[in-house]
Design an enzyme around this catalytic site. Structure first.
Site, mmCIF file in Angstrom:
data_model
loop_
_atom_site.group_PDB
_atom_site.id
_atom_site.type_symbol
_atom_site.label_atom_id
_atom_site.label_comp_id
_atom_site.label_asym_id
_atom_site.label_seq_id
_atom_site.Cartn_x
_atom_site.Cartn_y
_atom_site.Cartn_z
ATOM 1 N N TYR A 150 0.839 -1.204 0.000
ATOM 2 C CA TYR A 150 0.000 0.000 0.000
ATOM 3 C C TYR A 150 0.873 1.252 0.000
ATOM 4 O O TYR A 150 0.690 2.147 -0.834
ATOM 5 C CB TYR A 150 -0.891 -0.020 1.246
ATOM 6 C CG TYR A 150 -1.844 1.133 1.372
ATOM 7 C CD1 TYR A 150 -2.890 1.315 0.466
ATOM 8 C CD2 TYR A 150 -1.727 2.049 2.425
ATOM 9 C CE1 TYR A 150 -3.779 2.365 0.598
ATOM 10 C CE2 TYR A 150 -2.616 3.100 2.570
ATOM 11 C CZ TYR A 150 -3.643 3.262 1.663
ATOM 12 O OH TYR A 150 -4.532 4.306 1.791
ATOM 13 N N PHE A 196 -13.383 -1.803 17.022
ATOM 14 C CA PHE A 196 -13.745 -1.464 18.411
ATOM 15 C C PHE A 196 -15.255 -1.248 18.554
ATOM 16 O O PHE A 196 -15.872 -1.710 19.515
ATOM 17 C CB PHE A 196 -13.006 -0.201 18.877
ATOM 18 C CG PHE A 196 -11.544 -0.404 19.211
ATOM 19 C CD1 PHE A 196 -10.918 -1.629 19.040
ATOM 20 C CD2 PHE A 196 -10.780 0.651 19.713
ATOM 21 C CE1 PHE A 196 -9.570 -1.813 19.344
ATOM 22 C CE2 PHE A 196 -9.437 0.485 20.027
ATOM 23 C CZ PHE A 196 -8.830 -0.741 19.835
ATOM 24 N N ARG A 216 -3.038 7.549 17.117
ATOM 25 C CA ARG A 216 -3.652 7.935 15.845
ATOM 26 C C ARG A 216 -4.479 9.192 16.121
ATOM 27 O O ARG A 216 -4.801 9.497 17.277
ATOM 28 C CB ARG A 216 -4.589 6.836 15.302
ATOM 29 C CG ARG A 216 -3.912 5.532 14.892
ATOM 30 C CD ARG A 216 -3.007 5.664 13.689
ATOM 31 N NE ARG A 216 -2.464 4.379 13.262
ATOM 32 C CZ ARG A 216 -1.357 3.823 13.754
ATOM 33 N NH1 ARG A 216 -0.679 4.418 14.733
ATOM 34 N NH2 ARG A 216 -0.918 2.677 13.287
ATOM 35 N N ASP A 276 3.451 -1.566 12.511
ATOM 36 C CA ASP A 276 2.341 -0.686 12.917
ATOM 37 C C ASP A 276 2.958 0.657 13.361
ATOM 38 O O ASP A 276 3.754 0.681 14.299
ATOM 39 C CB ASP A 276 1.620 -1.359 14.094
ATOM 40 C CG ASP A 276 0.251 -0.781 14.353
ATOM 41 O OD1 ASP A 276 -0.731 -1.514 14.145
ATOM 42 O OD2 ASP A 276 0.163 0.384 14.779
ATOM 43 N N PRO A 277 2.620 1.763 12.682
ATOM 44 C CA PRO A 277 3.246 3.040 13.070
ATOM 45 C C PRO A 277 2.996 3.369 14.545
ATOM 46 O O PRO A 277 1.878 3.223 15.042
ATOM 47 C CB PRO A 277 2.563 4.048 12.143
ATOM 48 C CG PRO A 277 2.155 3.242 10.950
ATOM 49 C CD PRO A 277 1.756 1.903 11.503
ATOM 50 N N ARG A 280 1.070 8.895 14.930
ATOM 51 C CA ARG A 280 0.628 9.538 13.690
ATOM 52 C C ARG A 280 -0.262 10.724 14.029
ATOM 53 O O ARG A 280 -1.228 10.580 14.785
ATOM 54 C CB ARG A 280 -0.138 8.544 12.825
ATOM 55 C CG ARG A 280 -0.493 9.120 11.466
ATOM 56 C CD ARG A 280 -1.330 8.179 10.659
ATOM 57 N NE ARG A 280 -0.584 7.073 10.122
ATOM 58 C CZ ARG A 280 -1.145 5.913 9.795
ATOM 59 N NH1 ARG A 280 -2.440 5.715 9.997
ATOM 60 N NH2 ARG A 280 -0.433 4.957 9.263
HETATM 61 N N1 UDP Z 1 -5.774 -1.564 16.306
HETATM 62 C C1 UDP Z 1 -6.062 -2.190 17.502
HETATM 63 N N2 UDP Z 1 -7.040 -3.151 17.505
HETATM 64 C C2 UDP Z 1 -7.751 -3.498 16.395
HETATM 65 C C3 UDP Z 1 -7.456 -2.865 15.193
HETATM 66 C C4 UDP Z 1 -6.462 -1.900 15.174
HETATM 67 O O1 UDP Z 1 -5.462 -1.903 18.541
HETATM 68 O O2 UDP Z 1 -8.621 -4.405 16.517
HETATM 69 C C5 UDP Z 1 -4.732 -0.531 16.275
HETATM 70 C C6 UDP Z 1 -3.632 -0.780 15.256
HETATM 71 O O3 UDP Z 1 -2.607 -1.565 15.827
HETATM 72 C C7 UDP Z 1 -3.166 0.635 14.941
HETATM 73 C C8 UDP Z 1 -4.415 1.480 15.154
HETATM 74 O O4 UDP Z 1 -5.327 0.683 15.896
HETATM 75 O O5 UDP Z 1 -2.170 1.035 15.850
HETATM 76 C C9 UDP Z 1 -5.080 1.916 13.859
HETATM 77 O O6 UDP Z 1 -5.243 0.767 13.065
HETATM 78 P P1 UDP Z 1 -6.022 0.752 11.694
HETATM 79 O O7 UDP Z 1 -6.014 -0.664 11.237
HETATM 80 O O8 UDP Z 1 -7.331 1.412 11.858
HETATM 81 O O9 UDP Z 1 -5.209 1.642 10.653
HETATM 82 P P2 UDP Z 1 -3.724 2.204 10.550
HETATM 83 O O10 UDP Z 1 -3.807 3.561 11.118
HETATM 84 O O11 UDP Z 1 -2.768 1.329 11.328
HETATM 85 O O12 UDP Z 1 -3.463 2.172 9.098
#
Ligand code: UDP
Length: 314
Positions: A150, A196, A216, A276-277, A280
């Site tokens: 991506y 969530f 985030r 995983d960043p 952000r």
């Molecule tokens: N995340 C989490 N539990 C979940 C799904 C995602 O803790 O069931 C965390 C994930 O590790 C990341 C953040 O939530 O740090 C955002 O994840 P998402 O997949 O929405 O998108 P990203 O911003 O990583 O592209």
């Protein structure tokens, strides 16, 4: 005298962002030609437009040649999977739509003399070493990691967009989209908001990845689409971040979702996905100055609408 109606092409029109963009364009008087192959988009997101004389739909993969026999004023290239689970399941399609799809959409814009906007992403910053992220930051991406398909496709898309701008003089815009949420997200796409909220509504454990200290910043979809519209209509051809700078940890976010849904769910921790960043947050100085834009919708209000939507889906 009849004034010619503006025509926009939206790739990914049946997706989360593409469908909200389509609605806004139609509300602002455009005729919209939507293109989608339904790999991650859904007919439910556009079914309300059935019979609308200002909406035409073409079911097509935008990596194939796009043929249209009408004048086009704007091309909005939004087709792409956008969830880390998609990157694992369909990495080649993800790469193809970001690269070949962007090439085809740019070719359409060039052919029609249309202005072009590409949906880029905060993912081009990778796991950022600079915080918050300004547009001048070049990023920290693992090319061969699970998100590489991506991130690199979107980086290619930006480079291709600038190449068409420089060589073919196509009018181009690049928006870097940060985490966005709202109705029409796919409930099972694995991203944190649908994950969530659906877990909380079912009183199931909330799966926080890692210790939940990663951050985030979430932008409500109506704010995002307004910012993107303003960018297209501006005269600025370098990348602009659009997102909400209110930053939080995923643990804080989980607690807020439990509260907002009045859920009985407990938090459980699952392994942190690779790359995983850790943090952000958009620097939106540029969008504020150039577009007179900043997000208006508070997280609590945006979540109310989003939760209402997901109640109909769980
Ligand atoms: N995340 C989490 N539990 C979940 C799904 C995602 O803790 O069931 C965390 C994930 O590790 C990341 C953040 O939530 O740090 C955002 O994840 P998402 O997949 O929405 O998108 P990203 O911003 O990583 O592209």
């Amino acid at each position: 005298m009849k004034i010619k109606q503006t025509t926009s092409v939206v790739t990914g029109a049946a997706g989360f962002l593409g469908s909200h963009l389509t609605d806004l364009l139609i509300a602002r008087g455009h005729k919209v030609i939507g293109i989608d192959n339904f790999v991650t988009g859904s007919v439910d997101n556009i079914s309300h437009l059935g019979g609308n004389k200002n909406f035409k739909f073409i079911q097509q993969d935008v990596t194939e040649f796009i043929f249209l026999d009408v004048p086009v004023d704007y091309v909005w290239h939004f087709a792409s999977p956008a969830s880390p689970i998609d990157y694992l399941q369909i990495p080649i399609q993800t790469m193809k739509v970001g690269s070949l799809g962007t090439h085809k959409a740019l070719g359409l814009a060039k052919n029609k003399g249309a202005r072009f906007l590409v949906a880029s992403t905060s993912e081009i910053y990778g796991d950022p070493l600079l915080h918050p992220q300004p547009e001048e930051y070049w990023g920290n991406v693992n090319t061969i990691g699970p998100r590489g398909c991506y991130d690199e496709a979107k980086r290619f898309a930006e480079a291709m967009t600038m190449a068409y701008h420089r060589e073919h003089k196509v009018e181009t815009r690049i928006v870097r989209i940060f985490n966005t949420y709202g109705p029409r997200m796919r409930i099972n796409d694995g991203r944190v908001v649908p994950a969530f909220v659906s877990q909380a509504l079912k009183n199931k454990p909330i799966t926080v990845f890692g210790r939940g200290t990663q951050t985030r910043s979430f932008c409500y979809v109506s704010d995002l689409i307004e910012g993107i519209y303003r960018l297209m209509m501006s005269d600025y051809d370098l990348p602009v971040n659009i997102g909400n700078p209110t930053e939080m940890t995923m643990l804080q976010f989980a607690e807020q979702i439990i509260q907002a849904t009045k859920s009985k769910s407990k938090i459980v921790h699952k392994p942190l996905p690779q790359d995983d960043p850790k943090q952000r947050k958009p620097d939106i100085t540029k969008a504020k100055k150039l577009l007179k834009w900043e997000p208006k919708v508070k997280l609590a209000d945006g979540l109310t609408d989003t939760i209402k939507y997901f109640r109909t889906k769980v």
